[in-house]
Design an enzyme around this catalytic site. Structure first.
Site, PDB file in Angstrom:
ATOM      1  N   ASP A 127      38.978  19.087  25.236  1.00 37.78           N
ATOM      2  CA  ASP A 127      38.266  20.352  25.123  1.00 37.78           C
ATOM      3  C   ASP A 127      38.318  20.959  23.740  1.00 37.78           C
ATOM      4  OD1 ASP A 127      37.541  22.703  26.354  1.00 37.78           O
ATOM      5  OD2 ASP A 127      39.818  23.608  26.698  1.00 37.78           O
ATOM      6  N   TYR A 129      37.055  24.494  20.945  1.00 40.72           N
ATOM      7  CA  TYR A 129      37.229  25.635  20.522  1.00 40.72           C
ATOM      8  C   TYR A 129      36.078  26.130  19.898  1.00 40.72           C
ATOM      9  CZ  TYR A 129      40.843  29.123  19.526  1.00 40.72           C
ATOM     10  OH  TYR A 129      41.606  30.387  19.153  1.00 40.72           O
ATOM     11  N   HIS A 134      34.850  33.696  20.509  1.00 39.54           N
ATOM     12  CA  HIS A 134      36.147  33.472  21.144  1.00 39.54           C
ATOM     13  C   HIS A 134      37.196  33.271  20.380  1.00 39.54           C
ATOM     14  CE1 HIS A 134      38.802  31.897  24.270  1.00 39.54           C
ATOM     15  NE2 HIS A 134      38.924  30.739  23.721  1.00 39.54           N
ATOM     16  N   ARG A 143      47.228  37.570  16.964  1.00 40.52           N
ATOM     17  CA  ARG A 143      47.734  37.657  15.414  1.00 40.52           C
ATOM     18  C   ARG A 143      47.206  38.971  14.784  1.00 40.52           C
ATOM     19  NH1 ARG A 143      45.910  32.253  16.018  1.00 40.52           N
ATOM     20  NH2 ARG A 143      43.853  33.112  14.695  1.00 40.52           N
ATOM     21  N   GLU A 200      38.350  30.092  32.016  1.00 41.94           N
ATOM     22  CA  GLU A 200      37.813  30.140  30.831  1.00 41.94           C
ATOM     23  C   GLU A 200      36.185  29.393  31.165  1.00 41.94           C
ATOM     24  OE1 GLU A 200      39.917  28.029  27.693  1.00 41.94           O
ATOM     25  OE2 GLU A 200      40.787  29.991  27.097  1.00 41.94           O
ATOM     26  N   GLU A 202      33.042  27.428  30.486  1.00 40.54           N
ATOM     27  CA  GLU A 202      32.774  26.311  29.479  1.00 40.54           C
ATOM     28  C   GLU A 202      31.710  25.605  29.975  1.00 40.54           C
ATOM     29  OE1 GLU A 202      35.758  24.335  27.710  1.00 40.54           O
ATOM     30  OE2 GLU A 202      37.450  25.926  27.585  1.00 40.54           O
ATOM     31  N   ASP A 234      38.098  25.973  32.536  1.00 40.90           N
ATOM     32  CA  ASP A 234      39.479  25.428  32.115  1.00 40.90           C
ATOM     33  C   ASP A 234      40.447  26.592  32.248  1.00 40.90           C
ATOM     34  OD1 ASP A 234      41.251  24.461  30.477  1.00 40.90           O
ATOM     35  OD2 ASP A 234      40.642  25.552  28.589  1.00 40.90           O
ATOM     36  N   ARG A 238      48.284  31.918  30.597  1.00 45.35           N
ATOM     37  CA  ARG A 238      48.377  32.386  29.131  1.00 45.35           C
ATOM     38  C   ARG A 238      49.825  32.600  28.781  1.00 45.35           C
ATOM     39  NH1 ARG A 238      43.401  31.262  26.992  1.00 45.35           N
ATOM     40  NH2 ARG A 238      41.756  32.102  28.508  1.00 45.35           N
ATOM     41  N   GLN A 241      51.337  28.875  28.129  1.00 46.05           N
ATOM     42  CA  GLN A 241      50.792  28.454  26.978  1.00 46.05           C
ATOM     43  C   GLN A 241      51.327  28.945  25.775  1.00 46.05           C
ATOM     44  OE1 GLN A 241      46.405  28.585  26.939  1.00 46.05           O
ATOM     45  NE2 GLN A 241      46.201  27.898  24.578  1.00 46.05           N
ATOM     46  N   TYR A 245      53.193  26.159  22.923  1.00 51.11           N
ATOM     47  CA  TYR A 245      52.125  25.462  22.489  1.00 51.11           C
ATOM     48  C   TYR A 245      52.402  25.317  20.834  1.00 51.11           C
ATOM     49  CZ  TYR A 245      50.201  29.269  19.300  1.00 51.11           C
ATOM     50  OH  TYR A 245      50.296  30.367  18.290  1.00 51.11           O
ATOM     51  N   LYS A 254      47.371  24.564  30.627  1.00 47.50           N
ATOM     52  CA  LYS A 254      46.191  24.026  30.976  1.00 47.50           C
ATOM     53  C   LYS A 254      46.064  22.826  32.037  1.00 47.50           C
ATOM     54  CE  LYS A 254      43.964  26.017  27.423  1.00 47.50           C
ATOM     55  NZ  LYS A 254      42.767  26.988  27.350  1.00 47.50           N
ATOM     56  N   THR A 258      41.473  21.571  35.895  1.00 47.33           N
ATOM     57  CA  THR A 258      40.341  21.931  35.187  1.00 47.33           C
ATOM     58  C   THR A 258      39.238  21.665  36.170  1.00 47.33           C
ATOM     59  OG1 THR A 258      41.277  21.237  33.252  1.00 47.33           O
ATOM     60  CG2 THR A 258      38.675  21.573  33.188  1.00 47.33           C
ATOM     61  N   THR A 346      35.736  28.003  25.411  1.00 45.87           N
ATOM     62  CA  THR A 346      35.233  29.084  25.935  1.00 45.87           C
ATOM     63  C   THR A 346      33.961  29.651  25.347  1.00 45.87           C
ATOM     64  OG1 THR A 346      37.788  29.809  26.550  1.00 45.87           O
ATOM     65  CG2 THR A 346      35.935  31.507  26.775  1.00 45.87           C
ATOM     66  N   GLU A 360      39.976  37.935  26.854  1.00 45.37           N
ATOM     67  CA  GLU A 360      39.035  38.729  26.105  1.00 45.37           C
ATOM     68  C   GLU A 360      38.746  40.027  26.738  1.00 45.37           C
ATOM     69  OE1 GLU A 360      37.415  34.660  25.416  1.00 45.37           O
ATOM     70  OE2 GLU A 360      36.388  35.873  23.641  1.00 45.37           O
TER      71      GLU A 360
END
Lengths: 410, 410
Positions: A127, A129, A134, A143, A200, A202, A234, A238, A241, A245, A254, A258, A346, A360
């Site tokens: 997968d 990114y 995104h 962050r 997500e 995709e 996907d 959250r 994860q 992670y 995850k 899927t 995503t 999002e």
């Protein structure tokens, strides 16, 4: 690179205007019928029907018929572009020339009578990114106050291996995963059902022809290896994860499920949808330079939550293309296998109603998404159903659809 | 939990004192011979011989003989513990009772005449990070001045999915991977061969019996699912990994090759090697509580570089056991498949000559490792050969070996 408007192909099979399955599409799937539950077989969608591909190939005594009578696409995918193209030409002829109708018509099964299964055996699943929007959104949410994109993002098509064994066909129920998560302000985790379950949206790419260990696959060889394209959801927890992670990436957040669409659209059906991808700045490394092989794809995605459209992500804006991802995956000498699936990550566009995840759309749960029926959502609730669809334009201007990737929570 | 010294089993097949393959071991592999290159078949190691397991099962007209005449262990592994145990009892009888010798002896192939292949088809591959000393060392090297263990490490058996398609059998040449890395002080990456190629000595666990989506496998059920144990070298390109791994974990830094031993030791052969794992502080979540099912294993690993022992990692010190890892992998509802491989992560003991990677043995390349022949190493050079072996004690006190996992760079 603008789609060419060529002569419209017309099938003797009735195809409604706007059907996702005109004769310029011909996506592959695997189906069973009520009478024949124990015999999964390869089918090709046309209008509101599925054509039994193995039966057609056998009737025509094609030398590769045995690959099409298998219960998954893998054996056929392993045959490579000359055979993929040969069968596509034959399918087109059979479905457009009335002369074939007496033989072909008995091999059509109404879509409503077909139960669709996972179309291929997944080898490895990676997968990516690849949406700048995104990655930027996630950076801003997770962050705040720091540069949203990490330093490697515009150099490396960032990705990770997911769990191939939990890739399932559209419609598979979504069981809310349990696991560890760190409630805000705690120092020790609690265990329980995820409270931040998300989708997500995709796009996935399915490898037909593998490669040897130690031999990178150059970007130019993309279409020699990739058989087709599907839709991917996907599903993501959250909270699980976020806690797990560091430093090795997502695992249980995850790996519970899927979902992929039932249909795999051949790359050949998307030739007219190719577009130039966004300008990259800074310039990318040589093995990722796609100036001569642009594989942007103009796919318009739609995400529906409980029947209401909540987002329309534009795939054409993706920063990294699937061809770049394939070149990257193998630049270290890693080999490919028939059935490898790699997904885009995503798909999020620049506008808030083009974001590809609830993370999002609700901005990390801080701004609940308003639904058309007056309700709101931060993350998925039990009973919620998510349906992702996509459309491209075929060579004749007819829409190319993927069916959908659908799942209900609980 | 101390190893029981029971009566020594003696085979009529000559087994040298100290052989890794006494009759109390009976590990499974897949082999071909010079005369029969195209017919990979399942073998069981005994002394300096391989017993053709499919031929024996056929000769005995066992109802599951067909699973043992396959070219990989998967079909046999999928049959489950009652059949695994039944065949182990029969093997033991055949190899200890002279009465069977006339039938069995012709089915023995000298190990020196057997070419060993990958013993099983890998479904999903997950790599954990279960050594506290290894995680601490990496934290000290990569994040000096900060707490070496991340906040989740003592709560979550941290792991990630690796590439199943590049898991290969011991002896596969190690091609130095190319890729992006960020030279110190640069802001933009360069592309080229890895300059920090490393090994990681690990122990792998092979799943025989899968599980259903949505059904966690409790820790107590470990031995109902796991067939056996192998050795793993998780080759790593530290420079590629350092640049790519944020925020989704390692990809190309690991995916170019993972080597596994030719032999899979049945879990039953390791019963006497079970030990109580280290005390966990803070206490772990309920689904990871292994007080009643301790699956520490006293395996003594040895890493040789160009024929010289450079480290002796003790597997018994691992913080997380394989049973905890399996419970964790499935707590979110993820399913297992026959052939799933999960590895321990680098095995590092407390002493500097017990570290399981050059990253640690040369302390991030800052303190070159001195080799016995006067040379030094920071990371692997072309031509270097790494050989990892391991020993346990069997029920009768005889050593249980795994063969080796071996690879030469270049």
């Amino acid at each position: 690179m603008a789609p060419l408007m060529t002569q419209t192909l017309t099938s003797w099979v009735p195809v409604a205007v706007g059907s996702p399955f005109p004769v310029s599409n011909l996506p592959y799937g695997v189906f069973v019928t009520g009478q024949d539950q124990l015999r999964p077989r390869i089918g090709v969608a046309i209008g509101d029907f599925v054509l039994d591909a193995g039966a057609l190939a056998s009737a025509q005594r094609l030398p590769y018929a045995i690959a099409l009578t298998a219960p998954s696409l893998n054996a056929f995918m392993a045959l490579g572009p000359p055979i993929w193209n040969d069968f596509r030409r034959r399918l087109t002829a059979c479905l457009t020339d009335e002369a074939h109708r007496p033989v072909v018509e008995p091999l059509l099964v109404p879509l409503s009578a077909a139960e669709l299964r996972l179309a291929f055996d997944v080898a490895d699943y990676v997968d990516f990114y690849a949406s700048e929007q995104h990655a930027t959104n996630l950076g801003r949410i997770l962050r705040p106050g720091q540069p949203p994109l990490l330093p490697n993002w515009k150099h490396v098509p960032v990705g990770y291996h997911g769990r191939a064994g939990t890739v399932r066909v559209s419609g598979t129920p979504v069981r809310r995963p349990h696991g560890q998560r760190l409630p805000e302000g705690n120092v020790a985790p609690t265990v329980g059902p995820s409270q931040r379950l998300d989708f997500e949206a995709e796009v996935g790419f399915v490898v037909g022809i593998g490669s040897e260990l130690g031999r990178p696959v150059p970007l130019a060889d993309f279409a020699s290896h990739v058989f087709g394209v599907c839709l991917v959801n996907d599903w993501s927890a959250r909270d699980i994860q976020a806690w797990e992670y560091q430093p090795l990436g997502p695992l249980l957040g995850k790996s519970f499920l899927t979902s992929v669409s039932s249909w795999v659209v051949p790359l050949a059906a998307l030739e007219a949808a190719r577009v130039t991808p966004p300008q990259r700045d800074p310039p990318v490394a040589g093995y990722l330079d796609d100036a001569d092989h642009p594989w942007g794809l103009d796919l318009a995605l739609t995400i529906c939550l409980n029947g209401q459209p909540v987002s329309r992500p534009p795939f054409r804006e993706m920063y990294w293309t699937a061809a770049q991802q394939l070149a990257h995956l193998t630049v270290n000498g890693a080999s490919l296998r028939t059935g490898d699936l790699f997904a885009s990550g995503t798909v999020s566009g620049r506008l808030p109603d083009q974001y590809g995840s609830l993370m999002e759309l609700s901005w990390g749960g801080q701004q609940p998404l308003k639904l058309g029926n007056g309700g709101t959502r931060t993350f998925l609730e039990d009973g919620d159903e998510v349906v992702i669809t996509a459309r491209a334009s075929g060579a004749d201007g007819a829409p190319i659809g993927f069916g959908d990737v659908r799942g209900r929570v609980g």
